[in-house]
Write an enzyme that holds these catalytic residues in place. Structure first.
Site, short mmCIF file in Angstrom:
data_model
loop_
_atom_site.label_atom_id
_atom_site.label_comp_id
_atom_site.label_asym_id
_atom_site.label_seq_id
_atom_site.Cartn_x
_atom_site.Cartn_y
_atom_site.Cartn_z
N SER A 27 1.02 -1.20 -0.27
CA SER A 27 0.41 -0.23 0.00
C SER A 27 0.94 1.43 0.39
CB SER A 27 -0.66 -0.23 1.08
OG SER A 27 -1.80 1.23 1.25
N TYR B 18 -2.08 -1.07 10.82
CA TYR B 18 -2.32 -1.56 9.03
C TYR B 18 -0.93 -0.40 8.36
CZ TYR B 18 -4.01 -1.13 4.54
OH TYR B 18 -3.95 -0.99 2.91
N1 LIG Z 1 -8.74 0.01 -1.02
C1 LIG Z 1 -8.03 0.31 -0.28
O1 LIG Z 1 -7.98 1.77 -0.86
C2 LIG Z 1 -6.49 -0.23 -0.78
C3 LIG Z 1 -5.20 0.35 -1.02
C4 LIG Z 1 -4.19 -0.05 -0.24
C5 LIG Z 1 -4.09 -1.66 -0.39
N2 LIG Z 1 -5.53 -1.75 -0.14
C6 LIG Z 1 -4.79 -3.23 -0.27
O2 LIG Z 1 -5.28 -4.17 -1.16
C7 LIG Z 1 -5.86 -6.18 -0.19
C8 LIG Z 1 -7.18 -6.04 -1.23
O3 LIG Z 1 -8.37 -4.69 -0.49
P1 LIG Z 1 -9.22 -4.63 -1.73
O4 LIG Z 1 -9.24 -2.87 -1.20
O5 LIG Z 1 -10.13 -4.73 -2.58
O6 LIG Z 1 -10.64 -4.91 -0.12
P2 LIG Z 1 -11.17 -5.84 -0.09
O7 LIG Z 1 -12.86 -5.32 -1.41
O8 LIG Z 1 -12.47 -6.06 1.82
O9 LIG Z 1 -10.92 -7.16 -0.16
C9 LIG Z 1 -10.30 -8.03 0.81
C10 LIG Z 1 -10.62 -9.20 0.81
O10 LIG Z 1 -9.44 -10.18 1.43
C11 LIG Z 1 -10.82 -10.75 2.18
N3 LIG Z 1 -10.22 -11.17 3.63
C12 LIG Z 1 -10.48 -9.87 4.57
N4 LIG Z 1 -9.64 -10.80 6.05
C13 LIG Z 1 -9.71 -12.09 5.02
C14 LIG Z 1 -9.63 -13.11 5.97
N5 LIG Z 1 -8.57 -13.64 7.21
N6 LIG Z 1 -9.25 -15.00 5.48
C15 LIG Z 1 -9.27 -14.78 4.01
N7 LIG Z 1 -9.88 -13.68 3.42
C16 LIG Z 1 -10.02 -12.88 3.91
C17 LIG Z 1 -12.18 -10.16 2.39
O11 LIG Z 1 -13.34 -10.90 2.79
P3 LIG Z 1 -14.38 -10.06 3.71
O12 LIG Z 1 -14.97 -8.28 2.74
O13 LIG Z 1 -15.55 -10.90 3.50
O14 LIG Z 1 -13.87 -9.88 4.92
C18 LIG Z 1 -12.53 -10.00 1.19
O15 LIG Z 1 -13.32 -10.67 0.15
C19 LIG Z 1 -5.81 -5.53 0.78
O16 LIG Z 1 -4.83 -6.04 1.19
C20 LIG Z 1 -5.49 -4.26 1.58
O17 LIG Z 1 -5.00 -4.25 1.97
C21 LIG Z 1 -6.40 -1.56 -0.19
#
Ligand SMILES: NC(=O)c1ccc[n+]([C@@H]2O[C@H](COP(=O)([O-])OP(=O)(O)OC[C@H]3O[C@@H](n4cnc5c(N)ncnc54)[C@H](OP(=O)(O)O)[C@@H]3O)[C@@H](O)[C@H]2O)c1
Length: 260
Positions: free
Chosen positions: A137, A150
């Site tokens: 990130s 985080y």
């Molecule tokens: N969106 C942003 O602004 C952003 C910015 C920088 C980095 N990121 C990184 O990008 C990655 C993906 O995030 P995203 O933005 O796509 O969010 P997201 O839509 O919430 O996707 C994350 C997925 O991981 C699943 N997950 C969470 N905890 C888990 C566990 N213990 N076991 C198995 N699955 C799990 C979630 O399931 P549930 O929703 O059912 O919990 C969800 O399906 C993350 O690592 C995040 O830190 C995101």
């Protein structure tokens, strides 16, 4: 023969977008996520649109020894691409936040990312080919008051990924750390104050564009991928300012995000 990609958190957000791009390029998929229903929907969406096989595994990736369990369950399947994407955010001053949830974050972001990488990497090196994409990130580039763990875990993922990317030069295996800024997914609902979006949303990218950028960088074997010129500038800025100044700015942004 089709290659196989394992995507954690592949049922929604960036993980699902990355899975769609992999499927478009002919990869069979193993999607691991915590929610069986969301996984089923993702499998349907991908298999309806692309002629690939999608295996789904409903697992809590914050459990100890979960990486070994997954690889054992997959038996002989060769993993050609690994996307360590599953993750979540937590907000609050560290002395008040919930340890159980923080322990899950440390296990998911640090232990599972590291262990899954270890378990697939040896085979990749022996075969002389493989791609790994680790979701870090923009948070990785400075300390993050009010989201301290985080930011720290994303810093770990960036440092770990860059180090092994360097070790792997010449092996045919590459590791890429994708460092997105704010991206429109359900992640933002957790980080913001309520079910609405992050208040500082002028820099918000779509999941599709971030995934496309990360996918291209992974396939090219770039060690670090920061989508967007403004985000590149934000990643550079903390290098030229005192560390406590960077921390204070992040604190103000986090407070603004949580304002009523
Ligand atoms: N969106 C942003 O602004 C952003 C910015 C920088 C980095 N990121 C990184 O990008 C990655 C993906 O995030 P995203 O933005 O796509 O969010 P997201 O839509 O919430 O996707 C994350 C997925 O991981 C699943 N997950 C969470 N905890 C888990 C566990 N213990 N076991 C198995 N699955 C799990 C979630 O399931 P549930 O929703 O059912 O919990 C969800 O399906 C993350 O690592 C995040 O830190 C995101």
């Amino acid at each position: 023969m089709n290659k196989t990609a394992l995507v954690t958190g592949g049922a929604s957000g960036l993980g699902l977008e990355l899975a769609l791009l992999l499927a478009k390029d002919g990869h069979n998929l193993v999607l691991v996520d915590i929610d069986a229903e969301k996984l089923q929907l993702a499998k349907q969406e991908i298999e309806t649109n692309f002629p690939v096989k999608v295996q789904i595994l409903a697992k809590d990736l914050s459990q100890i020894n979960i990486s070994e369990e997954i690889i054992t369950e997959l038996n002989e399947i060769q993993i050609d691409v690994l996307v360590n994407n599953a993750g979540f955010g937590l907000f609050g001053p560290f002395h008040e936040t919930d340890w159980k949830r923080e322990e899950q974050m440390l296990n998911l972001h640090v232990i599972t990312t590291t262990h899954l990488t270890k378990l697939v990497l040896k085979g990749m090196v022996e075969r002389g080919s493989g791609r790994i994409l680790n979701l870090s990130s923009l948070a990785a580039f400075q300390p993050g008051p009010l989201m301290s763990l985080y930011y720290a875990t994303k810093g770990y993922i960036l440092s770990f990924s860059e180090a092994i990317a360097c070790e792997l030069k010449g092996t045919g295996v590459t590791v890429t750390a994708l460092c997105p800024g704010p991206t429109k997914t359900s992640f933002q609902k957790v980080v913001a104050n309520d079910s609405s979006e992050n208040k500082i949303s002028f820099n918000m990218a779509s999941a599709k564009e971030v995934a496309a950028y990360g996918y291209k960088a992974m396939m090219k074997g770039k060690p670090v991928a920061i989508p967007g010129a403004f985000n590149k500038f934000l990643a550079f800025l903390p290098r030229v300012m005192p560390r406590n100044m960077a921390a204070n700015i992040v604190r103000k942004i986090q407070e603004k995000n949580r304002e009523e």
